[in-house]
Design an enzyme around this catalytic site. Structure first.
Site, PDB file in Angstrom:
ATOM      1  N   TYR A  52       0.847  -1.201   0.000  1.00 48.09           N
ATOM      2  CA  TYR A  52       0.000   0.000   0.000  1.00 48.09           C
ATOM      3  C   TYR A  52       0.882   1.252   0.000  1.00 48.09           C
ATOM      4  O   TYR A  52       0.631   2.226  -0.719  1.00 48.09           O
ATOM      5  CB  TYR A  52      -0.917  -0.005   1.224  1.00 48.09           C
ATOM      6  N   ARG A  60      14.565  11.512  -3.443  1.00 54.50           N
ATOM      7  CA  ARG A  60      15.154  10.370  -2.729  1.00 54.50           C
ATOM      8  C   ARG A  60      16.486  10.667  -2.064  1.00 54.50           C
ATOM      9  O   ARG A  60      17.300   9.754  -1.861  1.00 54.50           O
ATOM     10  CB  ARG A  60      15.318   9.183  -3.697  1.00 54.50           C
ATOM     11  N   ILE A 100       0.969  11.505   4.615  1.00 58.47           N
ATOM     12  CA  ILE A 100       0.841  10.106   4.217  1.00 58.47           C
ATOM     13  C   ILE A 100      -0.314   9.506   5.005  1.00 58.47           C
ATOM     14  O   ILE A 100      -0.236   9.396   6.231  1.00 58.47           O
ATOM     15  CB  ILE A 100       2.125   9.323   4.537  1.00 58.47           C
ATOM     16  N   GLY A 136       8.009  11.942   0.649  1.00 60.39           N
ATOM     17  CA  GLY A 136       6.905  11.021   0.862  1.00 60.39           C
ATOM     18  C   GLY A 136       7.342   9.675   1.423  1.00 60.39           C
ATOM     19  O   GLY A 136       7.720   9.555   2.596  1.00 60.39           O
ATOM     20  N   ASP A 145       7.018  17.515  -4.881  1.00 59.21           N
ATOM     21  CA  ASP A 145       7.312  16.200  -4.312  1.00 59.21           C
ATOM     22  C   ASP A 145       7.196  15.153  -5.387  1.00 59.21           C
ATOM     23  O   ASP A 145       7.061  15.473  -6.563  1.00 59.21           O
ATOM     24  CB  ASP A 145       6.424  15.881  -3.099  1.00 59.21           C
ATOM     25  N   SER A 146       7.332  13.894  -5.006  1.00 57.19           N
ATOM     26  CA  SER A 146       7.247  12.726  -5.883  1.00 57.19           C
ATOM     27  C   SER A 146       8.614  12.352  -6.456  1.00 57.19           C
ATOM     28  O   SER A 146       9.101  12.970  -7.405  1.00 57.19           O
ATOM     29  CB  SER A 146       6.251  12.946  -7.035  1.00 57.19           C
ATOM     30  N   GLY A 147       9.208  11.353  -5.861  1.00 60.11           N
ATOM     31  CA  GLY A 147      10.464  10.826  -6.373  1.00 60.11           C
ATOM     32  C   GLY A 147      11.713  11.414  -5.748  1.00 60.11           C
ATOM     33  O   GLY A 147      12.824  11.005  -6.103  1.00 60.11           O
ATOM     34  N   HIS A 178       1.264  12.967  -6.810  1.00 55.93           N
ATOM     35  CA  HIS A 178       0.860  12.085  -5.720  1.00 55.93           C
ATOM     36  C   HIS A 178       1.761  10.842  -5.660  1.00 55.93           C
ATOM     37  O   HIS A 178       1.326   9.729  -5.370  1.00 55.93           O
ATOM     38  CB  HIS A 178      -0.602  11.662  -5.912  1.00 55.93           C
ATOM     39  N   SER A 192      -1.694  14.011   7.531  1.00 57.62           N
ATOM     40  CA  SER A 192      -2.750  13.720   6.558  1.00 57.62           C
ATOM     41  C   SER A 192      -4.123  13.782   7.209  1.00 57.62           C
ATOM     42  O   SER A 192      -4.268  13.489   8.400  1.00 57.62           O
ATOM     43  CB  SER A 192      -2.523  12.314   6.004  1.00 57.62           C
ATOM     44  N   THR A 197      -5.215  19.070  -0.912  1.00 62.51           N
ATOM     45  CA  THR A 197      -4.838  18.161  -1.993  1.00 62.51           C
ATOM     46  C   THR A 197      -5.916  18.123  -3.072  1.00 62.51           C
ATOM     47  O   THR A 197      -7.083  17.871  -2.768  1.00 62.51           O
ATOM     48  CB  THR A 197      -4.611  16.758  -1.410  1.00 62.51           C
ATOM     49  N   LYS A 199      -1.913  21.242  -3.242  1.00 61.64           N
ATOM     50  CA  LYS A 199      -1.013  20.104  -3.521  1.00 61.64           C
ATOM     51  C   LYS A 199      -1.606  19.220  -4.614  1.00 61.64           C
ATOM     52  O   LYS A 199      -2.765  18.802  -4.522  1.00 61.64           O
ATOM     53  CB  LYS A 199      -0.838  19.290  -2.245  1.00 61.64           C
ATOM     54  N   TYR A 217      -8.458  16.914   2.303  1.00 64.11           N
ATOM     55  CA  TYR A 217      -9.140  16.614   1.043  1.00 64.11           C
ATOM     56  C   TYR A 217     -10.514  17.265   1.100  1.00 64.11           C
ATOM     57  O   TYR A 217     -11.077  17.428   2.187  1.00 64.11           O
ATOM     58  CB  TYR A 217      -9.354  15.102   0.902  1.00 64.11           C
TER      59      TYR A 217
HETATM   60  C1  LIG Z   1       1.144   5.563   1.329  1.00 65.02           C
HETATM   61  C2  LIG Z   1       0.872   6.960   0.871  1.00 65.02           C
HETATM   62  C3  LIG Z   1      -0.194   7.656   1.388  1.00 65.02           C
HETATM   63  C4  LIG Z   1      -0.432   8.954   0.974  1.00 65.02           C
HETATM   64  N1  LIG Z   1      -1.457   9.646   1.543  1.00 65.02           N
HETATM   65  C5  LIG Z   1      -1.636  10.934   1.216  1.00 65.02           C
HETATM   66  C6  LIG Z   1      -2.613  11.691   1.857  1.00 65.02           C
HETATM   67  O1  LIG Z   1      -3.309  11.204   2.741  1.00 65.02           O
HETATM   68  N2  LIG Z   1      -2.785  12.967   1.465  1.00 65.02           N
HETATM   69  C7  LIG Z   1      -2.026  13.531   0.492  1.00 65.02           C
HETATM   70  O2  LIG Z   1      -2.211  14.695   0.165  1.00 65.02           O
HETATM   71  N3  LIG Z   1      -1.062  12.834  -0.121  1.00 65.02           N
HETATM   72  C8  LIG Z   1      -0.840  11.557   0.225  1.00 65.02           C
HETATM   73  N4  LIG Z   1       0.133  10.863  -0.370  1.00 65.02           N
HETATM   74  C9  LIG Z   1       0.996  11.536  -1.341  1.00 65.02           C
HETATM   75  C10 LIG Z   1       2.191  12.135  -0.624  1.00 65.02           C
HETATM   76  O3  LIG Z   1       1.816  13.221   0.159  1.00 65.02           O
HETATM   77  C11 LIG Z   1       3.250  12.622  -1.615  1.00 65.02           C
HETATM   78  O4  LIG Z   1       2.654  13.462  -2.567  1.00 65.02           O
HETATM   79  C12 LIG Z   1       3.963  11.503  -2.330  1.00 65.02           C
HETATM   80  O5  LIG Z   1       4.185  10.423  -1.474  1.00 65.02           O
HETATM   81  C13 LIG Z   1       5.275  12.010  -2.876  1.00 65.02           C
HETATM   82  O6  LIG Z   1       5.937  11.024  -3.591  1.00 65.02           O
HETATM   83  P1  LIG Z   1       7.121  10.126  -3.012  1.00 65.02           P
HETATM   84  O7  LIG Z   1       6.472   9.125  -2.114  1.00 65.02           O
HETATM   85  O8  LIG Z   1       7.699   9.521  -4.231  1.00 65.02           O
HETATM   86  O9  LIG Z   1       8.075  11.027  -2.285  1.00 65.02           O
HETATM   87  C14 LIG Z   1       0.385   9.557   0.012  1.00 65.02           C
HETATM   88  C15 LIG Z   1       1.444   8.855  -0.497  1.00 65.02           C
HETATM   89  C16 LIG Z   1       1.701   7.569  -0.076  1.00 65.02           C
HETATM   90  C17 LIG Z   1       2.892   6.851  -0.640  1.00 65.02           C
END
Ligand SMILES: Cc1cc2nc3c(=O)[nH]c(=O)nc-3n(C[C@H](O)[C@H](O)[C@H](O)COP(=O)(O)O)c2cc1C
Ligand SMILES: Cc1cc2nc3c(=O)[nH]c(=O)nc-3n(C[C@H](O)[C@H](O)[C@H](O)COP(=O)(O)O)c2cc1C
Ligand SMILES: Cc1cc2nc3c(=O)[nH]c(=O)nc-3n(C[C@H](O)[C@H](O)[C@H](O)COP(=O)(O)O)c2cc1C
Ligand SMILES: Cc1cc2nc3c(=O)[nH]c(=O)nc-3n(C[C@H](O)[C@H](O)[C@H](O)COP(=O)(O)O)c2cc1C
Lengths: 383, 383, 383, 383
Positions: free
Chosen positions: D27, D314, D81, D333, D310-312, D279, D109, D157, D255, D131
């Site tokens: 997940y 590392r 998260i 993330g 964000d996203s990626g 995301h 979150s 978001t 976001k 949300y």
């Molecule tokens: C397991 C998981 C749960 C997430 N839940 C939320 C959330 O509840 N609200 C939200 O805005 N983004 C959520 N995200 C997105 C993260 O805030 C973020 O945008 C994303 O993880 C960034 O990418 P990265 O994991 O590659 O760093 C979630 C991401 C993951 C992996």
């Protein structure tokens, strides 16, 4: 793959992995972070294409070159490798002998195991590599030692204001203190009894040969790290190089240049040459390969300074390519340490003989008989 | 993958690996250094895209062609492969029979196991491949032999001033002397008792059939290497080709051209054709694939000389592509030796039948009925 | 990877591999030669990038479309797959029921197991796919049967003048005769007792349902091959399509167009639509992916004819992409057969429900609510 | 690879895989469909090249930055998260403490396990992520709670009108009902007794801390999914953001922006900042990486709004690259959740210390001493 008769750096590497304790092999083998620059160094050279020409008279191909004013059998020198003496018994002395036999210069690292005098005695005075230390008196003392030992070429390294993030070292707990990481390493050492016997026991003393004054108790990689952290000076600027230039009467090569502007500054400050290098991908992961940066740098300063290159050179064909990109010669890093770990002096000799044969063959099939004539026209840019 | 019914060169290759001693398989299979050119040969052909056309009348597709003035069932000939006779009992004779049955020329290498006379007797006079030797008298004698045996097409190879760095051979100790490498090879031989019985024992004599005068004691690959080192002449130039041209009344194809300028020189010196080749990636690793070099060469000299191509051709679709890039025909290298090792003459026949079917199918789906009509417009350059 | 709940075509594929005899799975799965076009089909679609838009009102997203004049819940139809009835008991009937339940058309292959009448009775009259046969009387008879069964859309396949080189089939000895290949296949059949019971025994008769008149004794894939070889007519040209056009009062879609010029000819000859297709990479390996060819074709003839596309479509996001490239809808090939083999009608239903959800989601995140509004502006061409 | 001393996110990830039940790990780890956008996020950042500069005075490198008006030790915050509290006992509270210790903001979150009050009490008031829900009264109540808890930065978001197709969740039967999927998950839970003891038992209550009013019986991921399906509103448009803007007196960051036009709209509607995000590749597979979209967006709105990304991301080198591409800072993330799962608060602390060191090193070797000075000129666009 059969490893009875190692034929290429990858073979020597695998043999080294079998002989060295894991953390030591990884210290040599690894690069910074995800090792992308490390990979790019090798891949970008490999991706270059050469032109094949036929029916040119190649009965007399000559691989010789002059580096830092010194006639060499090949346009290459062995790069400075810290702690290379951990890879084989009195390792730097063995490698220096092999280099001498093959007719190429050997560069001794500041942080070698064998002291300068031992290496010079084993063969001829090597090139000497130096880092800037906070203690400028120590720097002067090292320069004096080098001169006294007969060294006339100083390779001054400028790309290590801080040591890079080498993840393999962190994973082995090199940065951690306490009993646990030491135990983990001890287990790795015990898994290599041959190394214990040949190097750890019969290769003593395993300390920083040139720094016994500066790092008295140095006995392992951790001590090295601690000393580096304390002594390496991130505040060094071109002003300090001017000072250094005044201190050293021999040839000065600045090692670790990767940018045209820095290359120009190196010339301006009076260096006779530069080594285009990213430290074998051990410093800032994500910088370009040296193959990518070399042409513009050679173009900019090649007329005023001797341009050498290292990082990722893995055979005689790569030497040819480096020259085609504009370098005068190359430094060889990890490959010689792998060969040293595998078979000591004989290994390094064999490696160098293989590279000579490869360079000769590349020149033969490219239809060029002198290293000085190798240039951009030997690259195949159409395909 | 099921190997009961080999369908493509990779299948034949795997079958060959099962039948041949390892060092022999690797001798055939390998290329120079890191085998990048070897891989590029195959990959660059594979990457070419063809245009599919439908509802053209393709009831009568004709795969025939004329190569070196000789009508052929397919626009291909078998390439010269030194020591192919080690892959199967009297291997070249078997392959020549298969080629004849399939209606395509067979090229006999200078360094074949079966002598010219044996091959000619088994089928029809083959094309004959020659290297320049230091001993020009020997060259003349070989030319005379070839003419006497009925050969009218001479394939003169120009890309082997020195043999390439084939790392697999070095790893097997082919370059090493003494008892150890011989023992290692002996172990590999004993692991293939079928080969010992069929080839080594019942296939005798295993010597260089055309060179019994020149290499009297030749019994193995080492002897071959030694002779090549001694006899191959890196001093050969276009002048020598002029001399050769004067010696040979038949058709002359220069094999191993990879540069437009060399192609032009070949025409100037009076060759009827050239083979665009990098020796299957066995000479200078890093030169471009033949697929990359062919179009410009065909453009430059295609009107004056017959342009053939080899290296990396792996099926009937590749034959089609080679023609679309401007070649008149192709030489097939390793694939036929793999098929020969796997199933002897029958294997080569099956292989050629498969390629014919593939070529026919490619022509059918490209909507072209004659090989002479295949050209650049059949390549899909938009996608 | 967990396969308890298949989520994507690759999961269905793996489940199919577990249930079908190997040669049957490979017959479905395989492509021509090295399967490069097969891979390119999937990869080129996958590589396309979409633009994400936010805060558009996407409360009401509608995935419906009209294909060949027929309202559909999704812009897709199931592609004609010969012998699909070997994958599950009365396979075409099961799949047709699932398609009907999901609100999309099913296309029945000429060489189906279930006859048209059986399929029509199980659901609604399907689209009917036809190949040109040498025996034009047989063609007319099949057209009459189709019309009588209620079919109003004819999918006429033009890219199979000869069957492609499917190496997997050759490897399994499908082209070989005699006892050995039959035995090999028998062993593969026996390894799947579930299939023997469910399909081979309880799914009888396993013959070509629509061709009982033409191929009376047809009992296996070999018989199919033989019949195709005998009956498929590589001499078919646009003239024959004109004739066909005259014979068929319903809608005519020409399937297997990959070139703009052929697409224009299809319009000129009066086809209501075309299917841009390379037969799932099963014909000429090396032709471009349909994703690469679609835009220019849609541009050229999209205004005059309905442009469908197939080959490599592997989910709802791919359906979206196909529409963004200019297609009106897609045909789904292998995926539905994998799902059918895995779980019969229920499998196909689940698959289609997943694709619907994916398409809906793609539309939602792209900020578009109607399939007719999907277009090039939804592709991200900047990155 | 040795995992004794985790050195990089991939190490933390592997440790997390060992501690968490499989479906929970998946997940967190997974993305939408084929996870191509997920991979592109990481790869596109990794592919960026930096310029190395030497002999600049880098004795005083400062990694501090100001995000959303708040001074931070590093230009980063922990991303929101959902369900992070399932990864470790009272997970969000632990992570918030680590973030506070490292001097960076933590974002809670909407669907956290720990309620806002618990997190605020454990450290300082976090950023709060929200949300849009169909029940606007509930939205207002959550905003009031956040304000009361001391939150002043709202991360709203906008890229989740519907939850994405996460195939791994489907494969684990997360979307399926009945006893079977529950049993499968129970088996995965039992395989991680440490997790059962530490998190499931001693970490109670495992419910949505902020939504006890809205989702009273929520006990597992399925309940979460059901609630999301019911409450998430795909009909939200910019009008609703205007409404929201009126409701919230603190800073508002939108976001999930991936398009220049949407970024402009965000500014127009009065947001103080945006988070360029896809995301983490969990929504529409096939959208571009954020590294690909960031430069144009930063160019367009960077002067009027704070651009985070964000996203990626590392590691510290990626943080540097994000700034060089135009971002003010990044959200982290998955990496922090992996570290949390592996070693709780201490893990997150170690991770952040490693990233700080990496950023410092990158700045040192790029020759820049303040984060605000990092820009496009530090990217190497020539090679
Ligand atoms: C397991 C998981 C749960 C997430 N839940 C939320 C959330 O509840 N609200 C939200 O805005 N983004 C959520 N995200 C997105 C993260 O805030 C973020 O945008 C994303 O993880 C960034 O990418 P990265 O994991 O590659 O760093 C979630 C991401 C993951 C992996
Ligand atoms: C284990 C190891 C230790 C090194 N130690 C030093 C050193 O002490 N001084 C120095 O200037 N460079 C040092 N370098 C960098 C090398 O001199 C050289 O730049 C680099 O190895 C070239 O890359 P290559 O290994 O890919 O050939 C070291 C490199 C390695 C691999
Ligand atoms: C094992 C082997 C031996 C060869 N011997 C010869 C030779 O004796 N003379 C020659 O001109 N070329 C020789 N070649 C090169 C081939 O004629 C041909 O150029 C090459 O194999 C074509 O590439 P391919 O194997 O990828 O088809 C040899 C190639 C191989 C693989
Ligand atoms: C096993 C198999 C059998 C097929 N049989 C037919 C057929 O009988 N008639 C036809 O027009 N196309 C046939 N096709 C082609 C499909 O209709 C379709 O064009 C192709 O499968 C699309 O590619 P995809 O499988 O990648 O989706 C067949 C394809 C497969 C895989």
């Amino acid at each position: 793959m059969s490893l009875h008769y190692p034929a290429a750096p990858q073979d020597w590497r695998r043999l080294a992995a079998r002989r060295l304790p894991r953390f030591l092999f990884d210290y040599i083998d690894g690069g910074a972070n995800d090792e992308r620059t490390l990979a790019a160094n090798v891949d970008d050279l490999a991706a270059l294409r050469l032109r094949q020409r036929v029916l040119v008279d190649v009965a007399q191909v000559d691989t010789r070159a002059t580096l830092a004013g010194q006639p060499c059998a090949l346009p290459l020198a062995l790069a400075p490798i810290g702690l290379a003496g951990m890879a084989a018994r009195r390792g730097e002395a063995q490698a220096a002998r092999a280099a001498h036999a093959a007719g190429v210069p050997f560069t001794l690292s500041t942080v070698s195991i064998c002291p300068l005098a031992e290496v010079a005695a084993a063969s001829v005075p090597p090139w000497f590599q130096l880092y800037m230390l906070r203690d400028r008196g120590a720097v002067r003392a090292l320069l004096d030692d080098a001169w006294a030992a007969g060294c006339r070429t100083l390779v001054f390294t400028v790309d290590l204001p801080l040591p890079g993030m080498r993840l393999r070292d962190i994973r082995h707990g090199m940065a951690a203190s306490g009993a646990r990481p030491a135990l983990l390493r001890a287990a790795q050492v015990l898994a290599r009894p041959g190394w214990v016997w040949n190097v750890a026991l019969r290769g003593k003393p395993l300390r920083f040969g040139n720094l016994t004054a500066q790092v008295p108790g140095a006995r392992d990689l951790n001590a090295f790290k601690a000393w580096v952290d304390a002594q390496f000076d991130p505040g060094v600027t071109w002003k300090d190089i001017e000072w250094l230039r005044g201190q050293w009467k021999g040839r000065l090569l600045l090692k670790g240049i990767l940018d045209v502007e820095d290359a120009r500054a190196a010339v301006a400050v009076g260096a006779e040459g530069i080594v285009v290098s990213n430290h074998g991908g051990r410093q800032l992961d994500s910088v370009a390969s040296t193959a990518a940066k070399l042409p513009a740098i050679a173009q900019a300063v090649g007329a005023q300074a001797e341009v050498l290159v290292d990082s990722g050179v893995r055979g005689g064909v790569d030497v040819f390519k480096a020259l085609a990109l504009g370098a005068r010669g190359v430094l060889v890093g990890r490959p010689w340490v792998w060969a040293l770990a595998a078979q000591g002096e004989a290994g390094v000799r064999t490696l160098l003989a293989q590279w000579q044969r490869e360079l000769l063959l590349a020149m033969t099939l490219a239809g060029v008989t002198r290293t000085a004539d190798i240039g951009p026209r030997h690259l195949d840019t159409d395909s």
